[in-house]
Design an enzyme around this catalytic site. Structure first.
Site, PDB file in Angstrom:
ATOM      1  N   GLU A 177       1.503 -11.529   6.367  1.00  0.00           N
ATOM      2  CA  GLU A 177       0.439 -10.737   7.000  1.00  0.00           C
ATOM      3  C   GLU A 177       0.713 -10.727   8.495  1.00  0.00           C
ATOM      4  OE1 GLU A 177      -1.904  -9.011   5.672  1.00  0.00           O
ATOM      5  OE2 GLU A 177      -2.426  -9.834   3.706  1.00  0.00           O
ATOM      6  N   HIS A 193       2.836  -6.982   4.835  1.00  0.00           N
ATOM      7  CA  HIS A 193       1.464  -6.515   5.005  1.00  0.00           C
ATOM      8  C   HIS A 193       0.976  -6.741   6.439  1.00  0.00           C
ATOM      9  CE1 HIS A 193       0.123  -5.776   0.779  1.00  0.00           C
ATOM     10  NE2 HIS A 193       1.199  -6.495   0.528  1.00  0.00           N
ATOM     11  N   GLU A 215      -2.414   0.528   7.852  1.00  0.00           N
ATOM     12  CA  GLU A 215      -1.531  -0.571   7.476  1.00  0.00           C
ATOM     13  C   GLU A 215      -0.294  -0.085   6.739  1.00  0.00           C
ATOM     14  OE1 GLU A 215      -1.358  -4.510   4.579  1.00  0.00           O
ATOM     15  OE2 GLU A 215      -3.216  -3.354   4.736  1.00  0.00           O
ATOM     16  N   HIS A 248       0.837  -1.203   0.000  1.00  0.00           N
ATOM     17  CA  HIS A 248       0.000   0.000   0.000  1.00  0.00           C
ATOM     18  C   HIS A 248       0.876   1.260   0.000  1.00  0.00           C
ATOM     19  CE1 HIS A 248      -3.320  -2.779   0.603  1.00  0.00           C
ATOM     20  NE2 HIS A 248      -2.611  -3.334   1.569  1.00  0.00           N
TER      21      HIS A 248
END
Length: 448
Positions: free
Chosen positions: A144, A78, A23, A9
């Site tokens: 993650e 992430h 995030e 992102h």
């Protein structure tokens, strides 16, 4: 080994959100720490990042860049989100790959190493058809690191020490998967030039002022000789005796006839440094500290003088404290929660984006607070006479509860597993850098 490191992102795409966190910020912080550890501690590693700041970059741009560069491994960082109740860590490789593929083997190794340090529930090793896993021509892995909308996981994400541990876990996994070799650490005898010994601190400070007027950086420190306190003036510390002798002659030419050389060996079992105690002598000079950080970050401000002078005033190893500051601030690049204008080089009171910690009016006061915080952990004695208390958390410390750097694990950094070892790794790099750049140090002093 060429690693393409991709913090997910960024820019107008915040990624998942929860508990006042974005995030994109957590991903970037962890990735920058991964890059720093790999570059500073391992040989023959090149790291290219999809972004090093809060910018927009499409998925296609990221994978095309990695493919064109010819990366050996694609690592995407992430955080997760679901409904507030899900929590834990999971990682992914592409769904088309078998469990016996090379990428799957890398996943096995990295997953294990990350789980050792991240304090998260293990949600397992998974596969998916994500763009960055499908469109890359090299082995690719996506992690993650907790659920940002879960209170438990988010509270961990807010801790800089947790983000450091997550980064360390990823590095440990990559290093094992690719058989990376650690950079050598060389330590040995250090030759210190002593430009006078005095019974009073005032006389020692006068000698320091005189030497500085002659362009010779020095500082005073206390030591115990035959049960008596003496104040010595140190005018340099060198890894080669001939360099120490050259400085000794320079000091004598300035008119100091009682100067001499003493040798110290950090590896000697008879030396306190072998135990890595917080209290003890400072070996390295301000110039050596400044040159070290500037070899990593050319734009770094010069803090060496403060650590070389304030540390000895409290009996704290100023050069190791300096190394700790480099760990906390990513070599004064401030890639974590604490920002440069806070002058908070120790991360005092910082727990996450919502609480960036203490703020000090000048760099000198920031270093003083750092040294006082270490003094609180390492000693039960009161602060030195006439010493103003600037550390806002001094009285919250259990006095004398950590006399060694490794004992700061779980205290300075929570949970902080490996924290003391990490800062000592930086200090060992500092010693090695000093050996490599000693001629530069001499040239700089002579020029000044």
């Amino acid at each position: 080994m060429k690693l393409y490191l991709d913090p997910g992102h960024g820019g107008s795409d915040p990624g998942a959100r929860g508990n006042s966190l974005n995030e994109k910020d957590i991903n970037l912080d962890i990735a920058l720490r991964i890059r720093s550890i790999l570059i500073n501690e391992y040989e023959n590693v090149q790291v290219r990042m999809s972004r090093t700041s809060d910018i927009n970059k499409s998925l296609n741009q990221r994978t095309t860049e990695a493919n064109s560069w010819g990366a050996d491994f694609y690592l995407s960082i992430h955080c997760n989100a679901f409904n507030g109740s899900a929590q834990g860590y999971e990682d992914y490789i592409h769904s088309s790959l078998s469990d016996t593929s090379t990428t799957a083997k890398y996943q096995d190794i990295i997953h294990t190493e990350v789980m050792i340090l991240n304090q998260l529930k293990d949600r397992g090793k998974k596969k998916a058809d994500f763009h960055v896993l499908r469109e890359t021509t090299m082995p690719a892995f996506l992690s993650e690191n907790g659920f940002i909308d879960n209170t438990h996981d988010a509270n961990l994400m807010k801790q800089s020490s947790w983000r450091q541990n997550v980064a360390r876990g990823h590095v440990n996994g990559v290093a094992k998967a690719f058989n990376l070799k650690k950079k050598p650490v060389e330590t040995g005898t250090i030759y210190k030039v002593i430009a006078g010994s005095f019974k009073t601190k005032e006389n020692a400070n006068e000698r320091v002022a005189f030497l500085r007027s002659k362009g010779i950086e020095s500082f005073a420190f206390s030591t115990t000789i035959s049960g008596e306190t003496w104040y010595r003036v140190q005018a340099g510390a060198f890894s080669k005796r001939e360099n120490a002798e050259e400085r000794l002659e320079e000091v004598k030419r300035a008119g100091i006839s009682d100067a001499f050389i003493v040798s110290e060996n950090p590896d000697s079992p008879n030396n306190e440094v072998s135990g890595y105690t917080i209290l003890g002598e400072t070996f390295l000079s301000a110039e050596q500290m400044n040159l070290f950080v500037q070899s990593v970050n050319p734009n770094a401000i010069e803090l060496g003088r403060y650590y070389a002078t304030i540390g000895p005033q409290y009996g704290i190893r100023g050069d190791v404290a300096f190394a700790q500051a480099m760990l906390e601030t990513d070599y004064l690049r401030f890639t974590g929660t604490v920002q440069p204008d806070q002058n908070n080089f120790a991360g005092i009171g910082a727990t996450g984006p919502d609480n960036p910690g203490a703020r000090f009016s000048t760099p000198e006061k920031g270093v003083l607070a750092h040294i006082q915080h270490l003094y609180a952990y390492a000693s039960t004695k009161p602060l030195p006479e006439k010493s103003p208390l600037v550390d806002p958390r001094f009285n919250l410390v259990s006095r004398g509860s950590a006399t060694t750097w490794k004992a700061l694990n779980g205290k300075w950094a929570v949970p902080g597993n490996g924290y003391g070892q990490a800062l000592l790794n930086v200090y060992e790099r500092l010693l090695m850098n000093t050996k490599q750049n000693i001629d530069t140090v001499i040239q700089k002093v002579n020029k000044d």
